[in-house]
Design a protein around this motif. Structure first.
Motif, PDB file in Angstrom:
ATOM      1  N   UNK A   1       8.949  47.107  35.517  1.00  0.00           N
ATOM      2  CA  UNK A   1       8.604  48.531  35.507  1.00  0.00           C
ATOM      3  C   UNK A   1       7.087  48.723  35.571  1.00  0.00           C
ATOM      4  N   UNK A   2       6.361  47.934  34.809  1.00  0.00           N
ATOM      5  CA  UNK A   2       4.897  48.027  34.832  1.00  0.00           C
ATOM      6  C   UNK A   2       4.362  47.754  36.226  1.00  0.00           C
ATOM      7  N   UNK A   3       4.860  46.677  36.852  1.00  0.00           N
ATOM      8  CA  UNK A   3       4.390  46.324  38.202  1.00  0.00           C
ATOM      9  C   UNK A   3       4.693  47.422  39.208  1.00  0.00           C
ATOM     10  N   UNK A   4       5.845  48.043  39.034  1.00  0.00           N
ATOM     11  CA  UNK A   4       6.338  48.934  40.073  1.00  0.00           C
ATOM     12  C   UNK A   4       5.884  50.382  39.947  1.00  0.00           C
ATOM     13  N   UNK A   5       5.245  50.733  38.851  1.00  0.00           N
ATOM     14  CA  UNK A   5       4.786  52.115  38.700  1.00  0.00           C
ATOM     15  C   UNK A   5       3.871  52.528  39.850  1.00  0.00           C
TER      16      UNK A   5
ATOM     17  N   UNK B   1      13.676  48.590  39.693  1.00  0.00           N
ATOM     18  CA  UNK B   1      13.180  47.567  38.764  1.00  0.00           C
ATOM     19  C   UNK B   1      14.329  46.767  38.163  1.00  0.00           C
ATOM     20  N   UNK B   2      15.462  47.407  37.904  1.00  0.00           N
ATOM     21  CA  UNK B   2      16.630  46.683  37.407  1.00  0.00           C
ATOM     22  C   UNK B   2      17.125  45.688  38.456  1.00  0.00           C
TER      23      UNK B   2
ATOM     24  N   UNK C   1       7.938  52.599  25.640  1.00  0.00           N
ATOM     25  CA  UNK C   1       6.832  51.795  25.122  1.00  0.00           C
ATOM     26  C   UNK C   1       5.561  51.965  25.956  1.00  0.00           C
ATOM     27  N   UNK C   2       5.679  52.218  27.245  1.00  0.00           N
ATOM     28  CA  UNK C   2       4.502  52.367  28.094  1.00  0.00           C
ATOM     29  C   UNK C   2       3.769  53.687  27.859  1.00  0.00           C
ATOM     30  N   UNK C   3       4.331  54.549  27.017  1.00  0.00           N
ATOM     31  CA  UNK C   3       3.677  55.816  26.702  1.00  0.00           C
ATOM     32  C   UNK C   3       2.937  55.757  25.362  1.00  0.00           C
ATOM     33  N   UNK C   4       2.909  54.598  24.721  1.00  0.00           N
ATOM     34  CA  UNK C   4       2.286  54.482  23.407  1.00  0.00           C
ATOM     35  C   UNK C   4       0.777  54.250  23.509  1.00  0.00           C
TER      36      UNK C   4
END
Length: 233
Positions: A51-55, A68-69, A203-206
């Motif tokens: 998910x991080x890579x694909x944003x 991503x899945x 978690x990526x919004x923290x």
């Protein structure tokens, strides 16, 4: 008399209605599909990395999550994921696009109290069709004077929106459950930032709370927003 506040922006997912809950259920289903290949914790870690890579490529939302899945499944199985597994992943991704819209407690009353007194803007990111669907099914659309579905939320986004729809950022407020997307960038352009935590946040919004920022506020529940606004006015 010049008003201190004229424009209020509100986030949608996990501020007005449930969202992350459905992603967590989908991730559980995804882990079950790959349980013969890896431990659940490893599957989740690999998915988060994807998910991080694909944003940067797919942006935020269900379509990027589904891709991503698929990428994670191919990674973990070393390319041996069956056509059925890929088909199942596509199916659970589609299910996310049809989950029911469950508004959070107090939201309707708050919007009713603020509508007409302030310019209300819904500011959300994610898949265009999905966000439009959720807004329509929520029954909240008539409360808003403007709807902005954006690819990302940053200082430039808020400056543009608050200048377009309001009287500059200094007389605007952003309300949401994500410190990273809703609060910190709004504060950066001089707006008020009201953090309303949700029990589930991606978690990526923290990020750290900007407690030193003079216009940062935090509410336990959105129902307390009108009282907070009254104290500012």
């Amino acid at each position: 008399m010049t008003r201190a506040l004229t424009t209020i922006g509100l986030d949608a997912d996990d501020t007005l209605w449930q969202n992350e809950h459905y992603y967590r259920l989908t991730e559980e289903h995804f882990r079950a599909l790959l349980i013969d290949y890896a431990e659940p914790a490893m599957i989740s870690d690999r998915l988060l990395e994807a998910e991080k890579r694909n944003l940067a490529y797919y942006g935020f939302g269900i379509k990027g999550f589904t891709l991503s899945m698929i990428e994670t499944a191919l990674d973990i199985t070393e390319g041996r994921a069956s056509g059925k597994v890929i088909g199942d992943i596509l199916a659970i991704g589609r299910d996310l696009l049809s989950h029911p819209v469950e508004t959070l407690p107090g939201v309707g009353d708050v919007l009713e109290a603020l509508a007409g007194r302030y310019f209300l803007a819904l500011i959300t990111k994610g898949d265009l069709f999905d966000q439009e669907r959720k807004l329509a099914q929520s029954g909240l659309g008539d409360f808003f004077d403007a709807v902005e579905i954006v690819s990302d939320k940053n200082a430039t986004t808020y400056r543009r929106i608050f200048c377009k729809h309001g009287d500059e950022p200094e007389r605007a407020m952003m309300v949401g459950n994500s410190l990273k997307s809703d609060i910190v960038p709004a504060l950066a352009v001089g707006a008020w930032g009201v953090f309303v935590p949700h029990e589930l946040t991606w978690v990526l919004e923290h990020v750290e709370k900007p407690i030193e920022a003079p216009r940062f506020r935090e509410l336990a529940e959105i129902k307390d927003l009108p009282e907070l606004i009254a104290s500012i006015e």
